[in-house]
Design a protein around this motif. Structure first.
Motif, PDB file in Angstrom:
ATOM      1  N   UNK A 160       0.829  -1.205   0.000  1.00  0.00           N
ATOM      2  CA  UNK A 160       0.000   0.000   0.000  1.00  0.00           C
ATOM      3  C   UNK A 160       0.860   1.251   0.000  1.00  0.00           C
ATOM      4  N   UNK A 161       0.436   2.241  -0.775  1.00  0.00           N
ATOM      5  CA  UNK A 161       1.053   3.571  -0.767  1.00  0.00           C
ATOM      6  C   UNK A 161      -0.056   4.580  -0.511  1.00  0.00           C
ATOM      7  N   UNK A 162       0.174   5.491   0.442  1.00  0.00           N
ATOM      8  CA  UNK A 162      -0.795   6.548   0.743  1.00  0.00           C
ATOM      9  C   UNK A 162      -0.178   7.907   0.464  1.00  0.00           C
ATOM     10  N   UNK A 163      -0.863   8.709  -0.321  1.00  0.00           N
ATOM     11  CA  UNK A 163      -0.544  10.128  -0.482  1.00  0.00           C
ATOM     12  C   UNK A 163      -1.561  10.876   0.354  1.00  0.00           C
ATOM     13  N   UNK A 164      -1.114  11.352   1.517  1.00  0.00           N
ATOM     14  CA  UNK A 164      -2.036  11.889   2.511  1.00  0.00           C
ATOM     15  C   UNK A 164      -2.546  13.278   2.123  1.00  0.00           C
ATOM     16  N   UNK A 165      -3.811  13.534   2.451  1.00  0.00           N
ATOM     17  CA  UNK A 165      -4.412  14.854   2.304  1.00  0.00           C
ATOM     18  C   UNK A 165      -4.533  15.507   3.671  1.00  0.00           C
TER      19      UNK A 165
ATOM     20  N   UNK B 242       5.113   5.590 -12.631  1.00  0.00           N
ATOM     21  CA  UNK B 242       6.469   5.096 -12.369  1.00  0.00           C
ATOM     22  C   UNK B 242       6.470   3.587 -12.137  1.00  0.00           C
ATOM     23  N   UNK B 243       5.532   3.121 -11.329  1.00  0.00           N
ATOM     24  CA  UNK B 243       5.482   1.698 -10.984  1.00  0.00           C
ATOM     25  C   UNK B 243       5.165   0.861 -12.218  1.00  0.00           C
ATOM     26  N   UNK B 244       4.215   1.331 -12.998  1.00  0.00           N
ATOM     27  CA  UNK B 244       3.849   0.574 -14.203  1.00  0.00           C
ATOM     28  C   UNK B 244       4.942   0.622 -15.261  1.00  0.00           C
ATOM     29  N   UNK B 245       5.859   1.593 -15.120  1.00  0.00           N
ATOM     30  CA  UNK B 245       7.006   1.669 -16.028  1.00  0.00           C
ATOM     31  C   UNK B 245       8.213   0.916 -15.492  1.00  0.00           C
ATOM     32  N   UNK B 246       8.032   0.191 -14.376  1.00  0.00           N
ATOM     33  CA  UNK B 246       9.098  -0.667 -13.885  1.00  0.00           C
ATOM     34  C   UNK B 246       9.666  -0.320 -12.527  1.00  0.00           C
ATOM     35  N   UNK B 247       9.256   0.814 -11.909  1.00  0.00           N
ATOM     36  CA  UNK B 247       9.764   1.155 -10.577  1.00  0.00           C
ATOM     37  C   UNK B 247       9.275   0.128  -9.558  1.00  0.00           C
ATOM     38  N   UNK B 248      10.106  -0.167  -8.556  1.00  0.00           N
ATOM     39  CA  UNK B 248       9.767  -1.138  -7.528  1.00  0.00           C
ATOM     40  C   UNK B 248       8.762  -0.534  -6.540  1.00  0.00           C
ATOM     41  N   UNK B 249       7.611  -1.224  -6.347  1.00  0.00           N
ATOM     42  CA  UNK B 249       6.540  -0.707  -5.490  1.00  0.00           C
ATOM     43  C   UNK B 249       7.047  -0.485  -4.069  1.00  0.00           C
ATOM     44  N   UNK B 250       7.823  -1.439  -3.535  1.00  0.00           N
ATOM     45  CA  UNK B 250       8.310  -1.322  -2.159  1.00  0.00           C
ATOM     46  C   UNK B 250       9.179  -0.086  -1.973  1.00  0.00           C
ATOM     47  N   UNK B 251      10.065   0.184  -2.943  1.00  0.00           N
ATOM     48  CA  UNK B 251      10.945   1.340  -2.814  1.00  0.00           C
ATOM     49  C   UNK B 251      10.184   2.643  -2.965  1.00  0.00           C
ATOM     50  N   UNK B 252       9.168   2.662  -3.835  1.00  0.00           N
ATOM     51  CA  UNK B 252       8.335   3.865  -3.962  1.00  0.00           C
ATOM     52  C   UNK B 252       7.593   4.116  -2.653  1.00  0.00           C
ATOM     53  N   UNK B 253       7.078   3.044  -2.030  1.00  0.00           N
ATOM     54  CA  UNK B 253       6.403   3.189  -0.739  1.00  0.00           C
ATOM     55  C   UNK B 253       7.351   3.735   0.315  1.00  0.00           C
TER      56      UNK B 253
END
Length: 439
Positions: free
Chosen positions: A192-197, A219-230
């Protein structure tokens, strides 16, 4: 913890690091043995309390160990430092609130909790302490962090639990809903990734957050790692574990995720999904079957003592300790329950709750209940309802019966609503606190 984990200890060590880091309650001091000790400095001020560089360094090291054991490549040092400092600040705010509320964890409770942790890892307390030392963790520091974890848990149960009400009508409505009818017995592992408001966001703030979430999804769909983005960008509670929510069945996932997850394939990413706390991205990491026909049930009774206008929390705890001592000296449990218990639903039945599964009671009660042997009486256990004295009478394996389903649904709805409300509450207390980050 710098040393490699042996095969025999890999399971318990992973659990220990996850528990202390993911729950946002650990500062594993003494993780690094340094020949030179630099001068400490203030890295943040939270209300009237300083957060020190040494605390931040210890937390950073524990996170690095966790990421290493998960096989996750850390983000940049700057991004990791920001995530860890944000979490350290939030922990400090909660511990300050717990202190102002007069919440405490006494030595008996703390010792019992640590004994349960040791038993869960199939070790005696002596063996557990030796293993901690081998991993570079000082036992007094470990005790302090478990105490902090318990205080934060108490605070959340009190402040957030009181904001969650599940009515019988909601339970009935859910039980007849398409979601319940098509209930899937599988368990899902979700990241899970949250962009807080912020609270009451402006249209511009909403648009900005949505654009940011959409950019991360790209970014993720272009190959970025979900865990690192989180790790780098998420404001969620699980950011420091790469956004990992662990294994959940569909009913215990936050409701905003549930409908999406049951239709996703492993590896799929969905979002942005809007909630009151912000925009969410989710990834289905794995799926496993969870078809269990038997459930462990415990026949249990309790005495509940709740603080009131004439008896504060400490006086209530003192009374609970006196009653427990009377029980150990041979006093009749049913008689004491009828005289003292504040649980109106069970006191006239001598405190009897009947046959209960762990997911039918609040977490603190369940943890204590599961740790007791038949005939054993617990030390006073704190929950959001007050102080419990618990006696386990019998245990059995039972088919999941229809008569339990309504209670299980109520607990699942509570857990779901609690997690959603927790994010709102964390945002509120962070905004209300004075926080100064030092360069």
């Amino acid at each position: 913890m710098g040393m490699m984990l042996s095969k025999a200890h890999k399971h318990w060590a992973w659990w220990l690091v996850s528990m202390l880091v993911v729950l946002a309650s650990s500062v594993l001091a003494a993780s690094v043995q340094a020949e030179e000790v630099p001068l400490d400095r203030v890295v943040a001020v939270v209300d009237d309390e300083a957060v020190m560089q040494s605390e931040l360094d210890a937390r950073l090291q524990s996170v690095r160990v966790q990421l290493r054991d998960q096989g996750i490549t850390p983000p940049s040092e700057q991004a990791l430092r920001k995530q860890v400092l944000d979490r350290l600040v939030l922990d400090t705010i909660q511990l300050q609130m717990a202190d102002r509320a007069g919440l405490e964890v006494d030595e008996e409770q703390l010792n019992a909790a640590i004994q349960r942790i040791a038993r869960s890892n199939r070790m005696s307390l002596s063996q557990f302490r030796q293993t901690l030392a081998q991993e570079g963790i000082q036992y007094p520091v470990f005790r302090r962090q478990i105490r902090d974890q318990m205080l934060i848990s108490q605070l959340r149960q009190q402040r957030v639990g009181d904001r969650v009400q599940i009515t019988p009508a909601e339970v009935e409505q859910f039980m007849s809903s398409p979601e319940a009818i098509k209930h899937d017995p599988r368990e899902f592992r979700v990241a899970h990734i949250l962009i807080r408001l912020p609270e009451a966001p402006s249209p511009e703030q909403v648009a900005e957050a949505q654009d940011r979430a959409q950019a991360l999804l790209t970014q993720i769909r272009n190959g970025a790692d979900f865990n690192q983005v989180a790790l780098q960008d998420s404001s969620g509670e699980q950011a420091l574990s790469g956004g990992d929510l662990g294994w959940r069945n569909a009913l215990s996932l936050p409701s905003i995720f549930a409908d999406e997850v049951v239709t996703m394939s492993v590896g799929d990413v969905a979002g942005p999904l809007r909630s009151s706390s912000g925009f969410h991205l989710i990834k289905l990491v794995d799926v496993r079957g969870n078809q269990q026909h038997l459930v462990q049930q415990t026949r249990v009774r309790h005495i509940l003592l709740a603080p009131n206008a004439v008896r504060n929390d400490q006086e209530t705890l003192a009374l609970a300790k006196r009653l427990r001592q009377q029980l150990k000296n041979g006093a009749d449990f049913a008689a004491l329950a009828a005289e003292y218990s504040d649980d109106k639903g069970s006191k006239q039945a001598g405190g009897e709750l009947g046959w209960m599964a762990a997911d039918q009671v609040v977490p603190a009660f369940a943890q204590a209940m599961e740790s007791l042997s038949p005939g054993e009486i617990s030390a006073p256990v704190k929950s959001r309802f007050g102080w419990h004295i618990i006696e386990v009478e019998q245990r059995r394996q039972s088919d999941v019966a229809d008569r339990l389903r309504q209670q299980q649904v109520q607990q699942l709805l509570f857990q779901r609503r609690f997690e959603e409300e927790l994010q709102n509450w964390l945002r509120e207390i962070r905004q209300d606190a004075y926080v100064e980050i030092k360069n």
